[in-house]
Motif scaffolding. Sequence first.
Motif, PDB file in Angstrom:
ATOM      1  N   VAL A  67       0.821  -1.215   0.000  1.00 21.12           N
ATOM      2  CA  VAL A  67       0.000   0.000   0.000  1.00 21.12           C
ATOM      3  C   VAL A  67       0.854   1.265   0.000  1.00 21.12           C
ATOM      4  O   VAL A  67       1.850   1.351   0.706  1.00 21.12           O
ATOM      5  N   THR A  71      -3.466   4.732  -2.713  1.00 19.91           N
ATOM      6  CA  THR A  71      -4.696   5.474  -2.408  1.00 19.91           C
ATOM      7  C   THR A  71      -4.439   6.972  -2.495  1.00 19.91           C
ATOM      8  O   THR A  71      -3.306   7.419  -2.502  1.00 19.91           O
ATOM      9  N   GLU A 101     -12.995   3.757  -2.136  1.00 21.80           N
ATOM     10  CA  GLU A 101     -11.676   3.461  -1.573  1.00 21.80           C
ATOM     11  C   GLU A 101     -11.766   2.208  -0.705  1.00 21.80           C
ATOM     12  O   GLU A 101     -10.859   1.365  -0.714  1.00 21.80           O
ATOM     13  N   THR A 155      -9.907  -1.342  -1.691  1.00 23.46           N
ATOM     14  CA  THR A 155      -9.033  -1.916  -0.671  1.00 23.46           C
ATOM     15  C   THR A 155      -9.428  -3.358  -0.368  1.00 23.46           C
ATOM     16  O   THR A 155      -8.578  -4.268  -0.331  1.00 23.46           O
ATOM     17  N   PHE A 169      -9.913   3.506   3.201  1.00 24.37           N
ATOM     18  CA  PHE A 169      -8.898   2.457   3.216  1.00 24.37           C
ATOM     19  C   PHE A 169      -8.937   1.667   4.517  1.00 24.37           C
ATOM     20  O   PHE A 169      -8.979   0.428   4.513  1.00 24.37           O
ATOM     21  N   TYR A 199      -9.771  -2.243   5.016  1.00 21.62           N
ATOM     22  CA  TYR A 199      -8.739  -3.079   5.607  1.00 21.62           C
ATOM     23  C   TYR A 199      -9.287  -3.838   6.814  1.00 21.62           C
ATOM     24  O   TYR A 199      -9.125  -5.058   6.929  1.00 21.62           O
TER      25      TYR A 199
END
Lengths: 248, 248, 248, 248, 248, 248, 248, 248
Positions: free
Chosen positions: G53, G81, G136, G140, G236, G240
């Motif tokens: 990332v 990102t 996003e 992710t 993000f 995650y």
Amino acid sequence: MNSEFMLKLFRDVRAGKTSPDEAVMRLRHLPFEDLGFAKVDHHRALRVGMPEVIFGQGKTPEQVASIFARLAKHGANVLATRTTAHQFAAVKKRVGRAEFREAARAIVVQRDGKKYGKGVITVISAGTSDIPVAEEAVVTAEMMGNDVRHLYDVGVAGIHRLLANRNVLVESRVLVVCAGMEGALPSVVGGMVGVPVIAVPTSVGYGAAFNGLAALLGMMNSCASNVSVVNIDNGFGAGYFASLINRL
Amino acid sequence: MNSEFMLKLFRDVRAGKTSPDEAVMRLRHLPFEDLGFAKVDHHRALRVGMPEVIFGQGKTPEQVASIFARLAKHGANVLATRTTAHQFAAVKKRVGRAEFREAARAIVVQRDGKKYGKGVITVISAGTSDIPVAEEAVVTAEMMGNDVRHLYDVGVAGIHRLLANRNVLVESRVLVVCAGMEGALPSVVGGMVGVPVIAVPTSVGYGAAFNGLAALLGMMNSCASNVSVVNIDNGFGAGYFASLINRL
Amino acid sequence: MNSEFMLKLFRDVRAGKTSPDEAVMRLRHLPFEDLGFAKVDHHRALRVGMPEVIFGQGKTPEQVASIFARLAKHGANVLATRTTAHQFAAVKKRVGRAEFREAARAIVVQRDGKKYGKGVITVISAGTSDIPVAEEAVVTAEMMGNDVRHLYDVGVAGIHRLLANRNVLVESRVLVVCAGMEGALPSVVGGMVGVPVIAVPTSVGYGAAFNGLAALLGMMNSCASNVSVVNIDNGFGAGYFASLINRL
Amino acid sequence: MNSEFMLKLFRDVRAGKTSPDEAVMRLRHLPFEDLGFAKVDHHRALRVGMPEVIFGQGKTPEQVASIFARLAKHGANVLATRTTAHQFAAVKKRVGRAEFREAARAIVVQRDGKKYGKGVITVISAGTSDIPVAEEAVVTAEMMGNDVRHLYDVGVAGIHRLLANRNVLVESRVLVVCAGMEGALPSVVGGMVGVPVIAVPTSVGYGAAFNGLAALLGMMNSCASNVSVVNIDNGFGAGYFASLINRL
Amino acid sequence: MNSEFMLKLFRDVRAGKTSPDEAVMRLRHLPFEDLGFAKVDHHRALRVGMPEVIFGQGKTPEQVASIFARLAKHGANVLATRTTAHQFAAVKKRVGRAEFREAARAIVVQRDGKKYGKGVITVISAGTSDIPVAEEAVVTAEMMGNDVRHLYDVGVAGIHRLLANRNVLVESRVLVVCAGMEGALPSVVGGMVGVPVIAVPTSVGYGAAFNGLAALLGMMNSCASNVSVVNIDNGFGAGYFASLINRL
Amino acid sequence: MNSEFMLKLFRDVRAGKTSPDEAVMRLRHLPFEDLGFAKVDHHRALRVGMPEVIFGQGKTPEQVASIFARLAKHGANVLATRTTAHQFAAVKKRVGRAEFREAARAIVVQRDGKKYGKGVITVISAGTSDIPVAEEAVVTAEMMGNDVRHLYDVGVAGIHRLLANRNVLVESRVLVVCAGMEGALPSVVGGMVGVPVIAVPTSVGYGAAFNGLAALLGMMNSCASNVSVVNIDNGFGAGYFASLINRL
Amino acid sequence: MNSEFMLKLFRDVRAGKTSPDEAVMRLRHLPFEDLGFAKVDHHRALRVGMPEVIFGQGKTPEQVASIFARLAKHGANVLATRTTAHQFAAVKKRVGRAEFREAARAIVVQRDGKKYGKGVITVISAGTSDIPVAEEAVVTAEMMGNDVRHLYDVGVAGIHRLLANRNVLVESRVLVVCAGMEGALPSVVGGMVGVPVIAVPTSVGYGAAFNGLAALLGMMNSCASNVSVVNIDNGFGAGYFASLINRL
Amino acid sequence: MNSEFMLKLFRDVRAGKTSPDEAVMRLRHLPFEDLGFAKVDHHRALRVGMPEVIFGQGKTPEQVASIFARLAKHGANVLATRTTAHQFAAVKKRVGRAEFREAARAIVVQRDGKKYGKGVITVISAGTSDIPVAEEAVVTAEMMGNDVRHLYDVGVAGIHRLLANRNVLVESRVLVVCAGMEGALPSVVGGMVGVPVIAVPTSVGYGAAFNGLAALLGMMNSCASNVSVVNIDNGFGAGYFASLINRL
């Protein structure tokens, strides 16, 4: 300008009953209100049946009782908000007909039972802890002559309970919605109806609720356009505002 | 429940046109709205004459033009708020009748000129810098079919200008009051009339105005009970809320 | 530099009464204030008739009484703010002439009744709950030798009450305006007069009043240019500042 | 009440020149100001020599120039604050005598050079970055007819520079103190003098200065009692307020 | 008191070279600093080798260059913080030896390479985005004559990287720790060592980082007792404070 | 790595006293600290003479007494902060030598009277209400073996009192400055000396002091570069940090 | 402890291949990670298939491209990102397979298409403006090997749209809910399901939305117990966190 | 849609047992939940073994006892949070098996001892003052059928204590981390493991801790991606959320 008074004055001057100098002098001592700057007459109809209101918080029982007794002599309903059982005891000694609405923390005397509101006002609360604020809105709207209903404990995390009561929403002309914590209920309710929604943030919650600030901000940012907001815990203001709308 | 649809379905089942299994299957694919949980019909009257609304901010001219053109095909008024001259240029190419209300930063097409509001809505602003927000309220209320007036630059530090226009206040059924800085105007206006006042804090000011926070807090704490508040700079919301009230 | 002292020192040196080394030594042990860095003499006239002041909050009755008794031995007025009945009882035992101004929560002994202020200071409050702060301003200005008037319960939601008393405003040389909640009164008053207005936000209110923050921000953003602000609930500071102005 | 007008009206009625009905009608159309609720006459002396003021920020050069030119036709000084070089260029074309006070970001025309203030106003700034705000106070006080001095770059972390200039403080009748960052200078200055100190928090600083909030809070909590505060960066307001005091 | 000056003055008076009146007059015009209130001599040792410092932000390239050139004439190191490449270009034209420390956004001329600090100062940063602030601390400490090391990208979410470098911590006499976001690194570092830790919150982060406020609050509440805090992004202040400690 | 332990282990393995498998097993059960990750030895010198510390707030008298008694068995000084008279009574029963430092709200037993600090630490407070916090810093620094002085009631609004005591400042190696309200004192003190200043905001004040927030922000923005800040009311932390510096 | 390494070392010592002293020396230079304090192995399974990332914001296109190209050499997915079209152009030149997910502002290379998540993750957004944050989260979760669905524009003011899609909710194992303004959607969704809900406040809104603060506070106070919150706009982090749960 | 019910209804209609009109009527009176909008069945598995929960704060002992007794009649575990000893006494009289978890301030009856969670949940706290919140999380997770461990007093300023217990972290499937003051522990823990971490800010601390706000902001900005946050002091929410994850 208060035409009648002035016309009579001019006529008296014309008729020689009053000299120009005396007339000016009288105008000087005329109570200000008579000059037309008090609350405008045209709206008086809206004020018929308005209750007399006392804000009880911070006052001694004796202070509340004394003011309450004085106001209760007139024909209007009397409403004391943010009161305690001690304050009620003091009032009760002086005004036998006074009642204590414990859930609303309000003392009332209802002299005028006429319905001034045209439709139903429904007061909704998200959680059981919001009920004191909701009840304050209820009793305020009742004292202002409205048909008031309530719908409690229909928070957004149990949306089906709200949906199950959609008939209540449908039948209302104005809605008051009380919620603490995230203050999301007014947006949801606002999206379900087409009538005005008065949102009341409550100080219910802990931590990041910051005594109602979270709910207040949430309601200010409501994505429903038919929502406007009053102060935190201001059940009285919401009931009052809803009553004004309901009289229109 | 959408009775007609269901009655027909049951009848078809009874008549053998549809098997019970097929009926269940059809219910599964039935659009949700048909089940009765969309905005409640009873309030539909309130929604007649409602404009189609676009929030222009953050959209490209082409996006605004595209949405605008699509909505303008129907009979309703179309209102795009928070728009720019560039966005208007793009709209104008597609919708020749579109107008740019520059002071309100709004693009409109007025198809439906009917008056749905029962009285006059007056929009008041404290200073000249509050006018864009006030104008957004004006154009919103107009597009929703109201007789709208305005009264600008009557801030509380020049209270005589407000008093000199008390007739305007008297003749209004609902008031929208826009103010930045200390946000005191709604309280003063609220004290002068008996009708509902929708307060709009604006981000006008500098320093401790904190982009409208000072005005917002001031309005939330208004000592006038007939005041409720919408979001900072939310002229649209105020015009919308006032229009709902005015239709009652 | 304290010229007289220095001149005498130089003369003594010239006359041989003091050696240069001794002179330097004496300067070393000279109290700092004598070197001219204490509060500047030129302004001393402004300080004639200044009261001795005690901040009572957080002190025991005995502490307040002890300080009060010591200060009361001199000719100046003595003022203890933020005091309680218990503190007063302790003071009264030691200083028989001490009086308790209950509404102002202040203990005073007035030795010096001379008027040092040139005009009238008027202290205005928006609501009855603001009176303790207003009274603190009143008693402070009185102890500093001013002709003080007050005008209470003239909040902006009842603007006619304020207008009805415009004569009081006209006759004042300095104004102190105390208001909680939205704190709008100073702006309105400031717009009605041409004299300096000292605004005091009070912690009156609930919810989004945030203990006076809303009023403070409102006053900082006043659209009237003749308004300046002191701390929340700081009636003493407002009375003090107004007195300084009134002595000019 | 405007006695002369009313007396003449009553006399006309008495003399038969005006009928009572006509008289009432004329009162109805009488400009509000004539009824005595405009800024009170008694204070008019304070307003002699007041400049005409324009807030330039957010206005186009043409708008500023247009307003400026109109106001410059009268005899009073004209002051435009928060202006840019572009705005000045536009003004200059119309009003040849206009000057640009670059440091103060102000455009002025000084027609009236008379001194209305009785003493010296000194404007103090803590750092060089505070100078634009300080200069705005300076130019405002000058346009209002005061003898103005300044003392810059005397921040509290170099207290000896301030002490070295104590003569300047001594000779002043009113002080304006501008400071950003921790905003401590007004307290120190306030403790050195006996005259009123107008504190102006500036948005100078970074990080936890929060655009002037730290300085504002610091000044609100000043331990010197002769300090009152205006809005962040409000040099104009400070200069105005100081001028009012200096005229007393 | 400046003894020598005063002694000579007294001797001149005694010797008849100066009259007492002339002596007093000379004292009046004596520069304030000579009276002993400038920064106290006793601490002078700490100031040997101090750099001249310019805060570049908000200044034009020409302004920075002009001040830099003037200061660079003396023997001390010169440090300009918060500078840009444009400002450097202007400086370079005038001061050929000037260097641009790009990562630190600083312009320096190092004249004095002596080590005044007694031990090693280590500057630590949590993330790569904190490096500009950290580098500002590094260059400041270097210009103040310290042996400076750095340890970057050792944020608390990868505690093993910090632990792997514990030798660096052990060998330091003072630590500067820069961190944005949650600002947790100073607590962890503080718990690993027994020496003073200067914490610098940075404005790195987004959302609820609120431009460094979250980091600032986190550091203020550090559970390690050997941590104190400077302003957000104040790498200069941290380097300066660390240097002072390292000279003790 | 703890070399000695490992060396012995390797030797035992070599000598056949321990098998490789057993050695690995022993490492597994080795206390973590023995692997070298506990507080680093190199700094141990700094920790000699460190007091044992108890945070008394929120603990019952019995809890404080129990912990205190246990820690008092060792040779180190014991310091309990934020304690009450009730807690002291409970401690006194168990540890006869314990003393109550009432002004500091601290209970101490001083076993080790050695001076570990190299110079004088002076603790300064702005007002009398700041003394409890200042005294906590004093007692902490004393328990850590420093020569501690104090200088109280030297707030910035009476700058001459501070200047009159400049000798005290001159003779100090580290300064702790406690102030509430506007928190301006550290900047002024910082500007007068060249040594490190540890600033402690206190929660003293009312209104816009916001329980120490105003002072905290003020200190964070100090224009003096030799100032760093600890938490509100954290006298202990300041005394601790100052002691660390004084040992260097 | 890394048993194998240590066992071999002990064996070498036992075998005489390595002396005890050499063994200790080797341990000293052993990379820290080998001692077992790096991220714990036991969890390694969770990290299989984790993408590399890059946080693109604030980096130059060249910086992003350089890091991206280096990471893309390995077998893992790469995710950048907060990127721009310019950054993508630079990446594309170096990594031909890179794709730009414009709505998510993300650049990706998907090498590993394996599904590591056990169920469906559904990402929900309240309004169209929340979509970038939601996307996003989507990208992710996809890069982390999940079956991801989305449901956009189902804000609480149109609760029927959400209800109409309840099947989507039912079929999800983890939910991510993005909302700005009042941030009420997570509470409503949380109340409808029994699975974990990750709430993401977005900075969407204006006025009292305060860049996401209102939504953040709302979500923190959610009355649904199955809601936890990540930072404002942190799509993000939500993707995650949801992926971690979905792997369990 | 509840298929079975509907299928039966259609079949009854087909069979002539129910007329179409009657069928529509029955749908109208059908409890809302039966229409499928209650909590979705698919997730029901997750809800097996869920405890009944009471929020005790603000309720009278009698209220708590009454609700507790009613819920305890069913087979599920009952958990009352935020309770007092008085409330427990009242409950104990009615429900003999009730236990008081004093450290957690919780009253429980455990009927169902089955383990529904698949792994270990470990609850970690930074300081001893955080234990009540941590214990609330522990008891909640236990009542929801999890294997719960705890690890207390492992604050970031003593990182070695945390590292020494890394085995505990390794063996956990979900972590709950409670911390007040700077709230840094979740980031450190999050960086050491690969599993989800639920962070709970606590109101522990003083001064700039602002009742948990500092910890909350710190956790929102965690640089570890596997951290999400619940409300201040919300141990219950964290235990609940962790339990949901652990059932997946």
